[in-house]
Design a protein around this motif. Structure first.
Motif, PDB file in Angstrom:
ATOM      1  N   GLY A   1      45.256  21.074  33.129  1.00 28.53           N
ATOM      2  CA  GLY A   1      44.147  21.082  31.149  1.00 28.53           C
ATOM      3  C   GLY A   1      42.807  22.804  30.517  1.00 28.53           C
ATOM      4  N   THR A   2      42.586  23.120  32.605  1.00 29.43           N
ATOM      5  CA  THR A   2      41.661  24.572  32.439  1.00 29.43           C
ATOM      6  C   THR A   2      43.181  25.586  32.155  1.00 29.43           C
ATOM      7  OG1 THR A   2      40.308  23.557  33.918  1.00 29.43           O
ATOM      8  CG2 THR A   2      39.867  26.123  33.652  1.00 29.43           C
ATOM      9  N   SER A   3      44.391  25.382  32.674  1.00 27.08           N
ATOM     10  CA  SER A   3      44.937  26.891  32.649  1.00 27.08           C
ATOM     11  C   SER A   3      45.043  26.665  30.987  1.00 27.08           C
ATOM     12  CB  SER A   3      46.174  26.624  33.672  1.00 27.08           C
ATOM     13  OG  SER A   3      45.626  27.006  34.767  1.00 27.08           O
ATOM     14  N   THR A   4      45.807  25.776  30.663  1.00 27.09           N
ATOM     15  CA  THR A   4      46.300  25.242  29.109  1.00 27.09           C
ATOM     16  C   THR A   4      45.648  26.260  28.178  1.00 27.09           C
ATOM     17  OG1 THR A   4      47.434  23.336  30.105  1.00 27.09           O
ATOM     18  CG2 THR A   4      47.592  24.071  27.830  1.00 27.09           C
ATOM     19  N   LEU A   5      43.929  25.948  28.397  1.00 31.75           N
ATOM     20  CA  LEU A   5      43.332  26.294  27.085  1.00 31.75           C
ATOM     21  C   LEU A   5      43.110  26.635  27.077  1.00 31.75           C
ATOM     22  CD1 LEU A   5      40.624  24.754  25.292  1.00 31.75           C
ATOM     23  CD2 LEU A   5      39.226  24.422  26.966  1.00 31.75           C
ATOM     24  N   LEU A   6      42.573  27.970  28.553  1.00 35.20           N
ATOM     25  CA  LEU A   6      42.267  28.728  29.143  1.00 35.20           C
ATOM     26  C   LEU A   6      43.345  30.018  27.820  1.00 35.20           C
ATOM     27  CD1 LEU A   6      41.107  31.298  30.178  1.00 35.20           C
ATOM     28  CD2 LEU A   6      42.176  31.100  32.364  1.00 35.20           C
ATOM     29  N   ALA A   7      45.261  29.721  28.015  1.00 30.25           N
ATOM     30  CA  ALA A   7      46.214  30.487  27.804  1.00 30.25           C
ATOM     31  C   ALA A   7      45.748  30.242  26.396  1.00 30.25           C
ATOM     32  CB  ALA A   7      47.266  30.236  28.425  1.00 30.25           C
ATOM     33  N   ILE A   8      45.845  29.451  25.544  1.00 31.66           N
ATOM     34  CA  ILE A   8      45.337  29.504  24.179  1.00 31.66           C
ATOM     35  C   ILE A   8      44.548  30.159  23.640  1.00 31.66           C
ATOM     36  CG2 ILE A   8      45.272  27.382  22.605  1.00 31.66           C
ATOM     37  CD1 ILE A   8      46.950  25.485  24.143  1.00 31.66           C
ATOM     38  N   VAL A   9      43.103  30.397  24.411  1.00 25.60           N
ATOM     39  CA  VAL A   9      42.296  30.332  23.448  1.00 25.60           C
ATOM     40  C   VAL A   9      41.986  33.164  24.018  1.00 25.60           C
ATOM     41  CG1 VAL A   9      39.996  31.683  23.792  1.00 25.60           C
ATOM     42  CG2 VAL A   9      40.090  29.105  23.850  1.00 25.60           C
ATOM     43  N   VAL A  10      42.593  32.708  25.282  1.00 29.00           N
ATOM     44  CA  VAL A  10      43.566  34.234  25.424  1.00 29.00           C
ATOM     45  C   VAL A  10      44.080  34.820  24.686  1.00 29.00           C
ATOM     46  CG1 VAL A  10      44.285  35.662  27.433  1.00 29.00           C
ATOM     47  CG2 VAL A  10      42.508  34.234  28.291  1.00 29.00           C
ATOM     48  N   THR A  11      45.266  34.080  24.023  1.00 23.94           N
ATOM     49  CA  THR A  11      46.526  34.370  23.823  1.00 23.94           C
ATOM     50  C   THR A  11      45.935  34.084  21.810  1.00 23.94           C
ATOM     51  OG1 THR A  11      48.583  33.132  24.343  1.00 23.94           O
ATOM     52  CG2 THR A  11      48.889  33.217  22.597  1.00 23.94           C
ATOM     53  N   THR A  12      45.153  33.797  21.650  1.00 26.94           N
ATOM     54  CA  THR A  12      44.653  33.700  20.346  1.00 26.94           C
ATOM     55  C   THR A  12      43.843  35.229  19.881  1.00 26.94           C
ATOM     56  OG1 THR A  12      44.554  31.545  19.956  1.00 26.94           O
ATOM     57  CG2 THR A  12      43.157  32.698  18.115  1.00 26.94           C
ATOM     58  N   LEU A  13      43.019  35.269  21.428  1.00 27.57           N
ATOM     59  CA  LEU A  13      42.305  36.326  21.034  1.00 27.57           C
ATOM     60  C   LEU A  13      42.651  37.429  21.406  1.00 27.57           C
ATOM     61  CD1 LEU A  13      39.118  35.287  22.591  1.00 27.57           C
ATOM     62  CD2 LEU A  13      39.112  35.464  20.784  1.00 27.57           C
ATOM     63  N   SER A  14      43.626  37.323  21.943  1.00 27.70           N
ATOM     64  CA  SER A  14      44.888  38.994  22.186  1.00 27.70           C
ATOM     65  C   SER A  14      45.527  39.186  20.664  1.00 27.70           C
ATOM     66  CB  SER A  14      45.667  38.640  22.883  1.00 27.70           C
ATOM     67  OG  SER A  14      44.841  38.419  24.537  1.00 27.70           O
ATOM     68  N   LEU A  15      45.678  38.141  20.314  1.00 28.20           N
ATOM     69  CA  LEU A  15      46.536  37.943  18.550  1.00 28.20           C
ATOM     70  C   LEU A  15      45.145  38.909  17.806  1.00 28.20           C
ATOM     71  CD1 LEU A  15      49.056  38.459  17.127  1.00 28.20           C
ATOM     72  CD2 LEU A  15      48.509  36.086  16.593  1.00 28.20           C
ATOM     73  N   ALA A  16      44.605  38.004  18.367  1.00 29.86           N
ATOM     74  CA  ALA A  16      42.945  38.618  16.759  1.00 29.86           C
ATOM     75  C   ALA A  16      43.060  39.856  17.323  1.00 29.86           C
ATOM     76  CB  ALA A  16      42.230  37.481  17.321  1.00 29.86           C
ATOM     77  N   ILE A  17      43.017  40.838  18.141  1.00 30.10           N
ATOM     78  CA  ILE A  17      42.268  42.008  18.658  1.00 30.10           C
ATOM     79  C   ILE A  17      42.879  42.678  18.772  1.00 30.10           C
ATOM     80  CG2 ILE A  17      40.830  43.570  20.031  1.00 30.10           C
ATOM     81  CD1 ILE A  17      39.329  40.803  21.235  1.00 30.10           C
ATOM     82  N   GLY A  18      44.299  42.179  19.058  1.00 26.57           N
ATOM     83  CA  GLY A  18      45.786  43.527  19.198  1.00 26.57           C
ATOM     84  C   GLY A  18      45.696  44.490  18.100  1.00 26.57           C
ATOM     85  N   LEU A  19      45.875  42.760  17.327  1.00 29.73           N
ATOM     86  CA  LEU A  19      46.914  43.148  15.977  1.00 29.73           C
ATOM     87  C   LEU A  19      45.911  44.438  14.474  1.00 29.73           C
ATOM     88  CD1 LEU A  19      49.554  42.632  14.449  1.00 29.73           C
ATOM     89  CD2 LEU A  19      48.152  40.573  12.630  1.00 29.73           C
ATOM     90  N   PRO A  20      44.362  44.385  14.160  1.00 33.89           N
ATOM     91  CA  PRO A  20      44.367  44.857  13.588  1.00 33.89           C
ATOM     92  C   PRO A  20      43.757  46.510  13.993  1.00 33.89           C
ATOM     93  CG  PRO A  20      42.401  43.525  14.575  1.00 33.89           C
ATOM     94  CD  PRO A  20      43.918  42.811  14.485  1.00 33.89           C
ATOM     95  N   ALA A  21      44.057  46.098  16.261  1.00 36.06           N
ATOM     96  CA  ALA A  21      43.703  47.509  16.806  1.00 36.06           C
ATOM     97  C   ALA A  21      45.412  48.419  16.838  1.00 36.06           C
ATOM     98  CB  ALA A  21      43.203  47.651  18.426  1.00 36.06           C
ATOM     99  N   ALA A  22      46.193  47.765  17.042  1.00 29.47           N
ATOM    100  CA  ALA A  22      47.329  48.576  17.048  1.00 29.47           C
ATOM    101  C   ALA A  22      47.780  48.710  15.487  1.00 29.47           C
ATOM    102  CB  ALA A  22      48.775  46.885  17.484  1.00 29.47           C
ATOM    103  N   TYR A  23      47.303  48.389  14.774  1.00 31.14           N
ATOM    104  CA  TYR A  23      47.998  48.610  13.111  1.00 31.14           C
ATOM    105  C   TYR A  23      46.828  49.708  12.848  1.00 31.14           C
ATOM    106  CZ  TYR A  23      48.526  48.663   8.216  1.00 31.14           C
ATOM    107  OH  TYR A  23      49.154  49.261   6.942  1.00 31.14           O
ATOM    108  N   ALA A  24      45.735  49.844  13.340  1.00 33.28           N
ATOM    109  CA  ALA A  24      44.963  51.015  12.711  1.00 33.28           C
ATOM    110  C   ALA A  24      44.902  52.346  13.975  1.00 33.28           C
ATOM    111  CB  ALA A  24      43.261  50.676  14.018  1.00 33.28           C
ATOM    112  N   ILE A  25      45.375  52.187  15.204  1.00 34.37           N
ATOM    113  CA  ILE A  25      46.430  53.540  15.823  1.00 34.37           C
ATOM    114  C   ILE A  25      47.361  53.739  15.373  1.00 34.37           C
ATOM    115  CG2 ILE A  25      47.334  53.218  18.330  1.00 34.37           C
ATOM    116  CD1 ILE A  25      45.187  51.169  19.593  1.00 34.37           C
ATOM    117  N   VAL A  26      48.147  52.993  15.152  1.00 31.82           N
ATOM    118  CA  VAL A  26      49.911  53.154  14.524  1.00 31.82           C
ATOM    119  C   VAL A  26      50.207  54.370  12.789  1.00 31.82           C
ATOM    120  CG1 VAL A  26      52.038  52.760  13.220  1.00 31.82           C
ATOM    121  CG2 VAL A  26      51.140  51.747  16.298  1.00 31.82           C
TER     122      VAL A  26
END
Length: 264
Positions: free
Chosen positions: A65-90
């Motif tokens: 349960g911890t791994s599943t919740l952790l992976a969901i939270v990390v995936t959401t944050l990775s997308l939320a941070i990575g998408l605008p950062a990638a768009y700005a860089i490119v």
């Protein structure tokens, strides 16, 4: 130009190499159905008792349960941070954009054990060891580089003329991004989510440095179990993780296609 036929020798070598790479997976499957009290190959008796033992083990289920919740939270944050950062860089092409991307993806070049030790020393000073917040931040360090690489490649492969055409027709920058850019980079977004989830869920080394008595992840729980037991329980859990990985890959394949998701 006509393609040269593949020789029988090359096909045989390729088959042998594939079998060599898949050997650990092939061996784990029958061991997981062993009826013995310890790991042995081939099993003398067959049973599903170790799958039942996993679902009856409160510690393992809690770690799952911890791994599943952790992976969901990390995936959401990775997308939320990575998408605008990638768009700005490119798209913004500001001075030092390439250097900034190299800095953000630098953790991919470091051995995981060195990275884990550095995070351990830093987190110990801020009381983040053995906490869910510490695990999230630690996993983000390794998932964000993957997210940035996939998303920058996806955005760079999108012709800017499409966005410019929408802008000349009166669309605001936010509308262009929402109605043009996002739908066109959907394969990259799906690939980012799948990769971030699997990397976070399967991360063991960094988690070993950050977990504690109050919180642990499934890979760490498996490591601790193997350290004190030699039964096939871990083999059963490994098969379930293989099935999970295949399920994620199939979902990506059915939704956007593996080629579109992971190949520019």
């Amino acid at each position: 130009m006509d393609e040269q036929p593949i020789s029988a020798t090359l096909k045989m070598i390729a088959t042998v190499m594939f079998l060599f790479l898949l050997a650990p997976v092939i061996l784990v499957l029958p061991i997981s159905f062993s009826g013995e009290n310890y790991m042995v190959f081939p099993p003398a008796t067959w049973s599903t008792r170790w799958y039942g033992a996993f679902f009856a083990d409160g510690k393992m289920l809690g770690a799952l349960g911890t791994s599943t919740l952790l992976a969901i939270v990390v995936t959401t944050l990775s997308l939320a941070i990575g998408l605008p950062a990638a768009y700005a860089i490119v798209r913004l092409k500001f001075r030092g954009a390439e250097a900034l991307l190299n800095l953000f993806t630098a953790p991919l070049l470091l051995p995981t054990i060195v990275l884990g030790l550095a995070i351990l020393i830093l987190f110990a000073a801020y009381g983040l060891l053995g906490t869910f917040t510490g695990l999230v931040i630690g996993h983000l360090v390794i998932t964000l580089p993957y997210a940035l690489r996939v998303l920058t490649t996806s955005i760079a492969g999108l012709p800017i003329i499409v966005e410019e055409a929408a802008s000349t027709l009166g669309a605001s920058p936010l509308t262009v991004f929402r109605r043009m850019t996002l739908p066109l980079i959907t394969p990259g977004i799906v690939a980012t989510c799948a990769l971030s989830f699997l990397v976070s869920f399967d991360e063991a080394v960094i988690s070993l440095f950050l977990t504690g008595p109050a919180i642990t992840t499934l890979p760490v729980a498996m490591y601790q179990h193997v350290d004190s037991n030699a039964d096939p329980l871990v083999a059963a859990v490994s098969v379930l993780l293989i099935v999970l990985t295949l399920a994620v890959v199939l979902i990506v394949d059915k939704s956007v296609g593996l080629t579109k998701a992971f190949v520019k």
